[in-house]
Design a protein around this motif. Structure first.
Motif, PDB file in Angstrom:
ATOM      1  N   ARG A  35       0.850  -1.198   0.000  1.00  0.00           N
ATOM      2  CA  ARG A  35       0.000   0.000   0.000  1.00  0.00           C
ATOM      3  C   ARG A  35       0.882   1.242   0.000  1.00  0.00           C
ATOM      4  NH1 ARG A  35      -5.535  -0.227   1.623  1.00  0.00           N
ATOM      5  NH2 ARG A  35      -6.239  -2.346   1.991  1.00  0.00           N
ATOM      6  N   VAL A 376      -4.697  -5.448  -9.123  1.00  0.00           N
ATOM      7  CA  VAL A 376      -4.010  -4.484  -8.249  1.00  0.00           C
ATOM      8  C   VAL A 376      -2.751  -3.985  -8.947  1.00  0.00           C
ATOM      9  CG1 VAL A 376      -2.955  -4.111  -5.991  1.00  0.00           C
ATOM     10  CG2 VAL A 376      -4.884  -5.687  -6.216  1.00  0.00           C
ATOM     11  N   THR A 404      -5.536  -1.238 -13.967  1.00  0.00           N
ATOM     12  CA  THR A 404      -4.927  -1.420 -12.647  1.00  0.00           C
ATOM     13  C   THR A 404      -5.462  -0.373 -11.682  1.00  0.00           C
ATOM     14  OG1 THR A 404      -3.027  -0.037 -13.205  1.00  0.00           O
ATOM     15  CG2 THR A 404      -2.826  -2.398 -13.638  1.00  0.00           C
ATOM     16  N   GLU A 406      -5.231   0.917  -7.282  1.00  0.00           N
ATOM     17  CA  GLU A 406      -4.662   0.768  -5.946  1.00  0.00           C
ATOM     18  C   GLU A 406      -5.499  -0.258  -5.196  1.00  0.00           C
ATOM     19  OE1 GLU A 406      -4.073   1.242  -1.769  1.00  0.00           O
ATOM     20  OE2 GLU A 406      -5.930   1.908  -2.767  1.00  0.00           O
ATOM     21  N   PHE A 407      -4.859  -0.978  -4.268  1.00  0.00           N
ATOM     22  CA  PHE A 407      -5.506  -2.138  -3.649  1.00  0.00           C
ATOM     23  C   PHE A 407      -6.901  -1.829  -3.111  1.00  0.00           C
ATOM     24  CE2 PHE A 407      -6.630  -4.712   0.011  1.00  0.00           C
ATOM     25  CZ  PHE A 407      -6.475  -6.002  -0.488  1.00  0.00           C
ATOM     26  N   TRP A 410      -9.414  -1.366  -5.905  1.00  0.00           N
ATOM     27  CA  TRP A 410      -9.648  -2.656  -6.570  1.00  0.00           C
ATOM     28  C   TRP A 410     -10.544  -3.544  -5.715  1.00  0.00           C
ATOM     29  CZ3 TRP A 410      -7.943  -7.276  -4.372  1.00  0.00           C
ATOM     30  CH2 TRP A 410      -8.123  -8.432  -5.157  1.00  0.00           C
ATOM     31  N   GLN A 411     -10.243  -3.635  -4.420  1.00  0.00           N
ATOM     32  CA  GLN A 411     -11.002  -4.513  -3.539  1.00  0.00           C
ATOM     33  C   GLN A 411     -12.455  -4.070  -3.435  1.00  0.00           C
ATOM     34  OE1 GLN A 411     -10.071  -4.486   0.713  1.00  0.00           O
ATOM     35  NE2 GLN A 411     -10.109  -6.727   0.686  1.00  0.00           N
ATOM     36  N   SER A 424      -8.313 -12.449  -8.887  1.00  0.00           N
ATOM     37  CA  SER A 424      -8.292 -12.462  -7.429  1.00  0.00           C
ATOM     38  C   SER A 424      -8.114 -13.896  -6.930  1.00  0.00           C
ATOM     39  CB  SER A 424      -9.567 -11.846  -6.847  1.00  0.00           C
ATOM     40  OG  SER A 424      -9.443 -11.681  -5.439  1.00  0.00           O
TER      41      SER A 424
END
Length: 547
Positions: A35, A376, A404, A406-407, A410-411, A424
């Motif tokens: 992160r 990600v 793409t 950032e985590f 994306w989540q 995933s």
């Protein structure tokens, strides 16, 4: 393989000339999450909270721990359990002398409160415990009884692995779903937030930990690395002691630099990596389209380029190697996971997605079939996997693009179903039941826009549910395996998600400052810090080296 893919190991080697910077003795540097900045969140009960590692297995603890590396359960906050003869009641005997990190005693009241909180706030009940529970109540300070509404043998694992929270803290929390729990009170080995800034946080030892003399490590320290590459540089340079990173050419760039102290162990016990199609969005609701996309992927090339050969192509059960004894040969032989451009094209033609004059597949409205693959941004292995998949799809006439994020972004998109295709992981458990429940069960499907703990592809199948429900009451191993073979075949027939490869359980260790890391020769747990709740065993085993 392109020249660019080989540059990273060279850059890593070139960056390793400096000695590790001095640090306080007994402070273990860990690399788990990639992160750009840390958010102070230690909520262990909401799956969508995005809590910091090791909230669920390090700050908080569960009653028993299942270890895929050994196939055994290890008592933890509970010393044991017993079923009633009719399998409607499960009792856990709790460990005497456990205290919360604020010094208050841990009792059966805390366990009962934790599960009642899940009932009161269904968003917290990611595993669906209250689909099979009727009541949870303490029977004295060290016994808690779970009354089941029906026979549900897999329920043991879901209850045993639930992180337990303190009633005296959480009873006053207005909204446990949004609560970030910035100053956690847990029973785990590391509970004290000593430092928390955007780029670094540090957790110190629980002053009242129940295992005498443990943890031997004084503190855990985490630096913010936005990408795999930056995290790997820190690992190779000796800044990081324990990591769960994908490292290109790891034996050359990391292990060989200091064979006495640098080690890695990558068993294929990690969750399976999938390309998840959002089955609520046409044409991905068509099994022919899903199978065509799967057959368009050259998995041999994929694992070679994206994964440096650390894994193997997935078979049509989607199971990783922790489930070798469960794998059904017939289900595993499905042709839809084998590279076959001709058959993939035929299936898309059959589904009405034929090539136009420009070579692009077109939908019924004449618009090109355009698919975005989300991943990600900082996860270099999955980014390369997405690039390979997108290229294979374009060969098939699909206008595919890699996106793409950032985590966190994306989540959120994954959990709310705001995607077309996303790469995933899967959810796993002691048997394949958990894996397939989150792949196939209608009970795990959430509406678009609602946070889903898994089943992000939002697929449910009545036939699979019937088999899973019979598995829930099966006691004999023979009956369980026969039923699970049927579930595997149903997975292969419906292709709800596209398995790419079993994810290696990434684990790297630098034993220059600490001893006790698990390994292939000493598999008391998985080496990967991602492997929860295995991490509890590792955190309580590691010890600083004596000078």
């Amino acid at each position: 393989m392109s020249r660019a893919l080989w540059l990273l190991p060279a850059l890593l080697l070139a960056a390793c000339s400096s000695e590790p910077r001095p640090r306080a003795p007994g402070v273990l540097f860990v690399s788990v999450e990639q992160r750009s900045a840390w958010v102070r969140n230690f909520n262990p009960v909401f799956a969508g909270a995005g809590s910091r590692w090791p909230t669920r297995a390090g700050v908080y603890e569960c009653m028993e721990v299942f270890l895929p590396s050994t196939g055994q359960w290890t008592p933890w906050l509970a010393t044991g359990h017993a079923w009633s003869e009719d399998h409607h009641t499960l009792r856990f005997t709790l460990r005497d002398g456990v205290r919360w990190s604020d010094g208050r005693p841990f009792t059966a009241e805390d366990v009962a409160f934790t599960f009642q909180l899940l009932k009161k706030h269904p968003a917290l009940d990611a595993g669906g415990a209250w689909r099979f529970l009727e009541d949870v109540r303490p029977e004295g300070p060290l016994t808690v009884a779970f009354r089941f509404s029906r026979v549900y043998i897999p329920g043991f694992a879901e209850l045993a692995h639930q992180p337990i929270i303190p009633q005296h803290i959480w009873k006053d929390v207005a909204d446990p779903v949004t609560f970030t729990n910035p100053d956690p009170v847990g029973t785990g080995p590391f509970t004290e937030v000593r430092v928390f800034r955007n780029q670094v946080y540090e957790l110190g030892r629980n002053p009242h930990y129940w295992q005498p003399g443990k943890p031997a490590v004084d503190a855990l320290r985490f630096l913010a690395f936005p990408t795999n590459d930056q995290a790997n540089l820190a690992l190779v340079e000796g800044e990081v002691d324990w990591a769960g990173n994908f490292v290109p050419a790891v034996d050359r760039t990391f292990v060989s630099r200091d064979p006495e102290h640098h080690a890695r162990w990558f068993p294929l016990f990690g969750s399976t990596v999938f390309l998840y199609p959002n089955t609520m969005r046409p044409p991905l609701d068509d099994v022919r389209v899903r199978k065509a996309l799967s057959m368009a992927i050259d998995r041999e090339r994929l694992v070679d380029i994206a994964m440096y050969g650390y894994t193997r192509p997935a078979d049509s059960t989607g199971l990783n190697d922790a489930y070798t004894g469960w794998r059904d040969a017939q289900a595993a032989s499905g042709a839809w996971v084998r590279f076959d451009e001709k058959e993939a094209g035929r299936l898309l033609d059959e589904a009405g997605l034929k090539r136009g004059p420009d070579g692009l597949r077109r939908k019924a409205d004449g618009q090109p079939l355009t698919l975005d693959i989300e991943v990600v941004g900082g996860w270099s292995d999955w980014v390369r996997a997405g690039q390979v998949v997108a290229r294979d799809f374009r060969k098939l006439g699909v206008d595919a693009h890699l996106k793409t994020y950032e985590f966190g972004a994306w989540q959120e998109r994954l959990q709310k179903g705001e995607f077309q295709l996303s790469i995933s992981w899967s959810l796993d458990g002691p048997t394949p039941y958990t894996f397939y429940k989150w792949q196939l069960s209608r009970h795990t499907v959430r509406p678009l826009g609602e946070v889903a703990a898994a089943n992000w592809h939002r697929f449910g199948d009545a036939e699979a549910d019937a088999l899973l429900e019979r598995f829930e009451t099966a006691v004999s191993p023979e009956e369980q395996k026969a039923l699970m073979a049927g579930v595997q075949r149903r997975f292969s027939e419906t292709a709800p998600a596209i398995p790419l490869f079993p994810n290696p359980s990434w684990g790297e260790a630098n034993s220059r400052r600490f001893t006790g890391f698990p390994s292939e020769k000493n598999p008391y747990a998985r080496l990967s810090p991602h492997a929860e709740p295995d991490s509890l065993l590792v955190l309580t085993t590691l010890a600083p080296k004596e000078k």
